[in-house]
Design a protein around this motif. Sequence first.
Motif, short mmCIF file in Angstrom:
data_model
loop_
_atom_site.label_atom_id
_atom_site.label_comp_id
_atom_site.label_asym_id
_atom_site.label_seq_id
_atom_site.Cartn_x
_atom_site.Cartn_y
_atom_site.Cartn_z
N ARG A 151 0.88 -1.17 0.00
CA ARG A 151 0.00 0.00 0.00
C ARG A 151 0.92 1.22 0.00
NH1 ARG A 151 -2.66 -3.59 3.43
NH2 ARG A 151 -1.40 -2.92 5.20
N ILE A 152 0.66 2.16 -0.91
CA ILE A 152 1.52 3.33 -1.05
C ILE A 152 0.77 4.59 -0.60
CG2 ILE A 152 2.94 4.72 -2.61
CD1 ILE A 152 3.95 1.85 -2.32
N TYR A 153 1.46 5.42 0.17
CA TYR A 153 0.90 6.68 0.67
C TYR A 153 1.81 7.82 0.21
CZ TYR A 153 -1.14 3.34 4.00
OH TYR A 153 -1.77 2.25 4.57
N TYR A 154 1.20 8.93 -0.17
CA TYR A 154 2.00 10.10 -0.52
C TYR A 154 1.61 11.27 0.38
CZ TYR A 154 4.09 14.04 -2.95
OH TYR A 154 4.83 15.16 -3.24
N ALA A 155 2.58 11.76 1.17
CA ALA A 155 2.36 12.94 2.01
C ALA A 155 2.87 14.16 1.26
CB ALA A 155 3.10 12.78 3.34
N ASN A 156 1.99 15.10 1.01
CA ASN A 156 2.36 16.24 0.16
C ASN A 156 3.32 17.22 0.85
OD1 ASN A 156 0.70 17.69 1.90
ND2 ASN A 156 -0.84 18.18 0.36
N VAL A 157 3.68 18.28 0.13
CA VAL A 157 4.66 19.25 0.60
C VAL A 157 4.07 20.14 1.69
CG1 VAL A 157 6.22 21.12 -0.09
CG2 VAL A 157 5.75 19.23 -1.68
N LEU A 158 4.83 20.34 2.76
CA LEU A 158 4.38 21.18 3.88
C LEU A 158 4.32 22.66 3.48
CD1 LEU A 158 6.28 19.64 6.93
CD2 LEU A 158 4.11 18.97 5.92
N PRO A 159 3.54 23.46 4.20
CA PRO A 159 3.40 24.88 3.85
C PRO A 159 4.70 25.66 4.02
CG PRO A 159 2.37 24.43 5.97
CD PRO A 159 2.71 23.11 5.38
N TYR A 160 4.93 26.57 3.10
CA TYR A 160 6.11 27.44 3.18
C TYR A 160 5.76 28.67 4.00
CZ TYR A 160 9.64 30.86 1.83
OH TYR A 160 10.62 31.82 1.86
N VAL A 161 6.66 29.03 4.92
CA VAL A 161 6.49 30.24 5.74
C VAL A 161 7.71 31.12 5.49
CG1 VAL A 161 6.25 31.18 8.06
CG2 VAL A 161 5.20 28.97 7.51
N HIS A 162 7.48 32.34 5.04
CA HIS A 162 8.61 33.21 4.70
C HIS A 162 9.36 33.66 5.95
CE1 HIS A 162 11.09 35.71 2.26
NE2 HIS A 162 10.78 36.79 2.97
N LYS A 163 10.62 33.23 6.03
CA LYS A 163 11.49 33.60 7.14
C LYS A 163 12.76 34.29 6.65
CE LYS A 163 9.11 31.50 10.50
NZ LYS A 163 8.70 32.06 11.79
N GLY A 164 12.84 34.48 5.32
CA GLY A 164 13.99 35.16 4.76
C GLY A 164 15.17 34.28 4.41
N ARG A 165 15.09 33.00 4.74
CA ARG A 165 16.22 32.10 4.49
C ARG A 165 16.17 31.49 3.08
NH1 ARG A 165 18.42 27.22 8.41
NH2 ARG A 165 20.01 26.45 7.00
N TYR A 166 14.96 31.13 2.66
CA TYR A 166 14.79 30.52 1.34
C TYR A 166 13.94 31.41 0.44
CZ TYR A 166 16.36 26.16 3.58
OH TYR A 166 17.08 25.21 4.25
N LYS A 167 14.09 31.21 -0.84
CA LYS A 167 13.27 31.92 -1.82
C LYS A 167 11.82 31.48 -1.66
CE LYS A 167 12.83 32.65 -6.81
NZ LYS A 167 13.30 32.23 -8.14
N ASP A 168 10.91 32.42 -1.75
CA ASP A 168 9.48 32.10 -1.59
C ASP A 168 8.99 31.26 -2.75
OD1 ASP A 168 6.80 31.96 -1.13
OD2 ASP A 168 6.47 34.11 -0.92
N ARG A 169 8.68 29.99 -2.45
CA ARG A 169 8.17 29.08 -3.47
C ARG A 169 6.79 28.54 -3.09
NH1 ARG A 169 12.63 24.63 -4.72
NH2 ARG A 169 12.65 24.47 -2.47
N SER A 170 6.07 29.32 -2.29
CA SER A 170 4.77 28.87 -1.78
C SER A 170 3.78 28.58 -2.91
CB SER A 170 4.18 29.91 -0.83
OG SER A 170 4.17 31.19 -1.42
N SER A 171 3.78 29.40 -3.97
CA SER A 171 2.82 29.20 -5.06
C SER A 171 3.13 27.93 -5.85
CB SER A 171 2.82 30.41 -6.01
OG SER A 171 4.12 30.63 -6.54
N VAL A 172 4.43 27.70 -6.12
CA VAL A 172 4.80 26.50 -6.88
C VAL A 172 4.62 25.24 -6.03
CG1 VAL A 172 7.30 26.44 -6.35
CG2 VAL A 172 6.50 25.59 -8.53
N MET A 173 4.78 25.35 -4.72
CA MET A 173 4.55 24.21 -3.82
C MET A 173 3.07 23.86 -3.77
SD MET A 173 7.10 24.95 -0.60
CE MET A 173 8.84 24.50 -0.66
N ALA A 174 2.23 24.89 -3.73
CA ALA A 174 0.78 24.68 -3.73
C ALA A 174 0.33 24.04 -5.05
CB ALA A 174 0.07 26.01 -3.52
N TYR A 175 0.96 24.47 -6.14
CA TYR A 175 0.64 23.91 -7.46
C TYR A 175 1.07 22.45 -7.53
CZ TYR A 175 0.44 23.59 -12.60
OH TYR A 175 0.15 23.22 -13.89
#
Length: 259
Positions: A151-175
Amino acid sequence: MRGGSVKKFIYLLCILPAILIMCGQLLYIKVEARPSHKTTLIIGDSIPYGMALGKKFGTGVDKADKVYWLTEGGVNINFLSKDFKIHMGKVMPKKIVNTFTMSRNFDLIEEVRKKKIEDIVIMLGANWPGEKSAKLTVSTLKKLAKKSGCRIYYANVLPYVHKGRYKDRSSVMAYHNKLTREGFKGTDIIYIDACKLAKSVKNYRNCTSDGIHYSKKVYNVIFNKILSLIEKEKKAVKFSKKKKISKKLKIKQDEETKH
């Protein structure tokens, strides 16, 4: 002498029940303490890596030893490769948790069969979100389900929170999450909305220091949901098997009655 022997014999008869009870208790404790066979494997990147670290770390989940872990920081869906031949340590060799095998290079399908794994949870996507990755994730997991028989399970990508460390990819993660959800519709692969689960934790935005990796508070919620879903699936399979057996027995009884 005879009198003394009789007294000793009577004494032994008196304390024998107590000895048996104590032995029984010791045996019971020993059986209860024996670890049950693990049938779940979690594969992924730095998210499950953090989960697998254990109670001593701020991110490690409770009851981490209930499952096998196969994780490496920085990896994406290509970690599984086309033929499921795993080669660990190519991306972040110092950020690996592998409780599944003694080797870093092995055939995943062979190991899954050897260890009689029933459930495989995939947590990959944060390091390469987007359309191409999402489509490859869907096709790879379908193939994994067919080849492994698990049985296979897929846990999707966790929400991005802007903290200034990484480039904001929240829209592409949601997509990415949207595409994988749609891709697994109509399949036997179980979709776990880890993103929604993370957001359900009060003040979840304060549970991450870099905007991508979370604390134990969030990870525990996701991990416990994974365990409960797996348990639910196991029960459903057992119920289905019992139903099939009952149906076969009824057909057999009806045939015997006719004759």
